[in-house]
Design an enzyme around this catalytic site. Sequence first.
Site, PDB file in Angstrom:
ATOM      1  CB  SER A 107      59.628  49.321  74.402  1.00 44.67           C
ATOM      2  OG  SER A 107      59.399  49.961  73.689  1.00 44.67           O
ATOM      3  N   GLY A 108      61.439  50.764  75.888  1.00 50.09           N
ATOM      4  CA  GLY A 108      61.526  51.917  76.879  1.00 50.09           C
ATOM      5  C   GLY A 108      62.040  52.622  77.749  1.00 50.09           C
ATOM      6  CB  THR A 156      67.364  55.557  71.172  1.00 50.45           C
ATOM      7  OG1 THR A 156      66.419  54.735  71.019  1.00 50.45           O
ATOM      8  CG2 THR A 156      67.362  56.949  70.483  1.00 50.45           C
ATOM      9  CG  ASN A 216      60.315  54.998  74.701  1.00 55.12           C
ATOM     10  OD1 ASN A 216      59.982  55.908  75.135  1.00 55.12           O
ATOM     11  ND2 ASN A 216      61.289  53.775  73.858  1.00 55.12           N
ATOM     12  CB  SER A 262      59.429  53.824  70.997  1.00 52.12           C
ATOM     13  OG  SER A 262      59.467  52.204  70.234  1.00 52.12           O
ATOM     14  CB  SER A 263      64.266  52.633  68.378  1.00 53.84           C
ATOM     15  OG  SER A 263      64.962  53.589  68.887  1.00 53.84           O
ATOM     16  N   GLY A 300      63.866  47.175  70.769  1.00 56.63           N
ATOM     17  CA  GLY A 300      63.487  46.296  72.645  1.00 56.63           C
ATOM     18  C   GLY A 300      62.411  45.174  72.441  1.00 56.63           C
ATOM     19  CD  GLU A 320      56.969  46.726  70.409  1.00 61.06           C
ATOM     20  OE1 GLU A 320      58.349  47.477  71.124  1.00 61.06           O
ATOM     21  OE2 GLU A 320      57.101  46.345  69.621  1.00 61.06           O
TER      22      GLU A 320
END
Length: 1033
Positions: free
Chosen positions: A50-51, A55, A100, A103-104, A327, A329
């Site tokens: 994540s981060g 994206t 992030n 973050s998605s 991602g 995490e």
Amino acid sequence: MPYFTDREIELYQGAAQYENPPHIYALTDNMYRNMMIDGENQCVIISGESGAGKTVAAKYIMGYISKVSGGGSKVQHVKEIILQSNPLLEAFGNAKTVRNNNSSRFGKYFEIQFSRGGEPDGGKISNFLLEKSRVVSQNENERNFHIYYQLIEGASAQQREALGVMTPDYYYYLNQSGTYKVDGTNDSKDFQETMEAMQVIGIPGDIQTQVLQIVAGILHLGNISFIEAGNYGQVESTDLLAFPAYLLGIDPNRLQDKLTSRKMDSKWGGKSESINVTLNQEQANYTRDALAKALYARLFDYLVESINKAIQKPYEEFSIGVLDIYGFEIFQRNGFEQFCINFVNEKLQQIFIELTLKAEQEEYVQEGIKWTPIEYFNNKIVCDLIENKLNPPGIMSVLDDVCATMHAKGEGADGTLLQKLQAAVGTHEHFNSWNSGFVIHHYAGKVSYDINGFCERNRDVLFPDLIELMQSSEFNFIRSLFPENLNTDKKGRPTTASSKIKKQANDLVNTLMKCTPHYIRCIKPNETKRPKDWEESRARHQVEYLGLRENIRVRRAGFAYRRLFSKFLMRYAILTAETWPCWRGPEQQGVLHLLRSVNMDNDQYQMGRTKVFVKNPESLFLLEEMRERKFDTFARIIQKAWRKFIARKKYEQMREEASDILYNSKERRKNSINRNFVGDYLGLEQRPELRQFLAKRERVDFADSVNKFDRRFKSIKRDLILTPKGIYLIGREKVKKGPEKGQIKEVLKRKMEFGGISSVSLSTRQDDFFILHEAQYDSLLESNFKTEFLSLLSKRYEEVTKRKLTISFGDRLEFRVKKEGWGGGGTRIVVFQKGPGDVAQLKPGGKTLSVTIGDGLPKSSKPTRKSFPPSSGGGRGGRNHVAPNSHQNGGAKFPRGPHNPQADITYSSPQKQGRPLQGGPPKLGSQRGPRPPAPNQYNQGNLDFLNVPDQGMSGKQRKMSIPQRPPPAPKPQPRPQGPRCRALYQYVGQDTDEISFEANDVLDLVKEDPSGWWTGRIRGKEGLFPGNYVEKI
């Protein structure tokens, strides 16, 4: 970012992979080209923590495809929707987390669909597991979804009043984390982009308003709190019910009733009855949150569906899939959502291992390639731990069993789950339990999951009471979000969140396996979210758990490229004549023939049973480069043929248009009526001393050396240049001062704007004079190419001034001269009279110039259309071929057909049409009356007919009986005497009495002629050529 500009797009578009450093654009271009060439669907799997930048990478891929693919207005609309879907889905699906800032919080597989021509003409988005729990609660230093803060910051005054928008700390659903702002994020600007995206995607204005009403309604719903009154939950402040009820179009009393009670079906003795059960405070809070989460999740699904409807295609051709998913995490507290997210990442890692490590090594063994196996960690054991159905059951199966027997919300179910997990998978090497949860040894590391809330979030049940409540809304849009039929009996287990995500993950894997996969592995450099902050240990850890080292080892030891024999032959068949268009023989032999034809070393490839394996990328790039060159060569040949055809038509049209200007008004010179239009007779590309007066990229329509006459009718050479900006007259003067004193330099004598030109005057005779009438003073000029100049001037004049150029004809022309010093300007007269010969005789007298010239072609003369000969040529009387890469006379070629005396007549006039074709050879000079007499072709041209005739068979017999003597040494040819000239441009003779030459050829100059057609000699042939194509040496 500086690495993702238009410059990089140009750099990587169509380039071989070895030409530039690795880049997202290089991978995208490779995907796009492979899709077009092989006709296979492609996909790119973007993975990382994540981060790490997944994206952003997906956005750059979509942006690159949008830039490099063509298309009309419909395709451009699809591209716009594809690009605008990003800000919309990010607003509703992304949030700030501790790891992030963007973050998605959902997974997305975006399929961009293409036509067979490579134009993006459709698409489809599949979304996975939106993190609904974020709507109602967030961890410390995190935010809810971006759209809430965008609405609060960016709403207009009218929207704020209609939606009851307050500051973020007022809302319970936003103030739990204490974080409202994100560094580097402008929520107000992002809100405008979100609204614009909804407009582009085609969401109607009234629906956009209701979307915002739902967003605001959820915030106000969260502020409804409950108190405990005699073991029952009650709304603390009934005033807070009115606004969310108003925004959602429902009755506030019904809302209160459904939040604090629930209808339950009771079955006894075959009978069923419904009873209302009052909820306690905790259950009421849960019901409120369940409604908020359901509203938001269904709204998000509607937005995804709207995008799909806007770009859907009735049938699929080619596609490129972009997987941008949350991602891996690890947080301080990891709940059910982190469990699902990390499971999906585990599945993606399994795909990577299957396709790059496991399958590749197995393929070498199957194909009989010598191979030493490389060890790697296969995470299938972790995937089975989570998703197995039986023997032993996986964590998700145990979770679903516990949820099936769960009746009410309570901590007891989570405790039961932990006990059952310990019994089912407690001995698994990748599983451990602790007092509040369990630990899974994922491929990326150990993660501790808090068991609290697992069962409730997995059940994901929306009670019928709440569905019924929303179906009573006065807004059609809100009712459409809840389409369930509550009257049907439900049979079987309800679908759980874990079973949904498991099915989605496996469907995704199947989809990806059908495509040619590409990978982007994003490495997160730090946890500070700052640029240029590099934590080496963190990066090394990611490289290790992603299996990148093992992957590189397999790639280095193995083969960079492998292809089925048939596909290899199909791709590279163009390299040799034997394989194009198809190889006749065994495919393996065809592949070997290709590899040997490009001189590839034997150690660079191996032949398997069904595939060819190429070791190094450089060897593959060699093949690709040679293939590109072949295509480039053929494309150029096709382009040249097409341009030649277009140029022929264009120049014929230009000739006819130019002729129409003078038609029935002026006699024509015999050598000019069928002349090719070249435009630039000065060769300005190689004349920087003339180009200095023009703008940097100013186009040149016409350029020629002309005679300009002053007040005393003295002739001076000037360079006349016509561009879209005006007319330039350039002369030469001797420098009087400075370091360049005494040198001759070019000087801009005059520049005429189109707006200042009033008219043009010409005589009715065949001379080359014309007068440009301008506001200040007029210019008397003489040019062999006046018709071409006037045609181009008329077009440019009309484009700029929006009116036609006035062209007048008369044999007594008057023009104004420039005022110089004390002398007044005044006017001058040019009188044209009939006289002998085709060359104008000038006789100045005072303020009058008399021009005497003979009769030319009739005023009604028109250029003849040349019939185009077949490209194969040949045959008696045919013209010699020109090299395919040559340009004739600086422009298009106008080849003639087989020699025909009638076709050689260079003008057409009404009284001479239908003349019978005379037998025998044409009389000397009948073909080209306008030009100076051509040398006698029969005694000055080709003298081969004077050679001794062939000796026949008797001569051959005699030769055989006489011993052969060595041939005498050739006599040195005498050096040509007299003047010579060098060709500035290529010229291909248009008739039998003309000579041809290439640029920079040297010719002997036999005779200069005022008409512009000179006589010269080259390679033993003498003939005519245009004098403005050469320079004297």
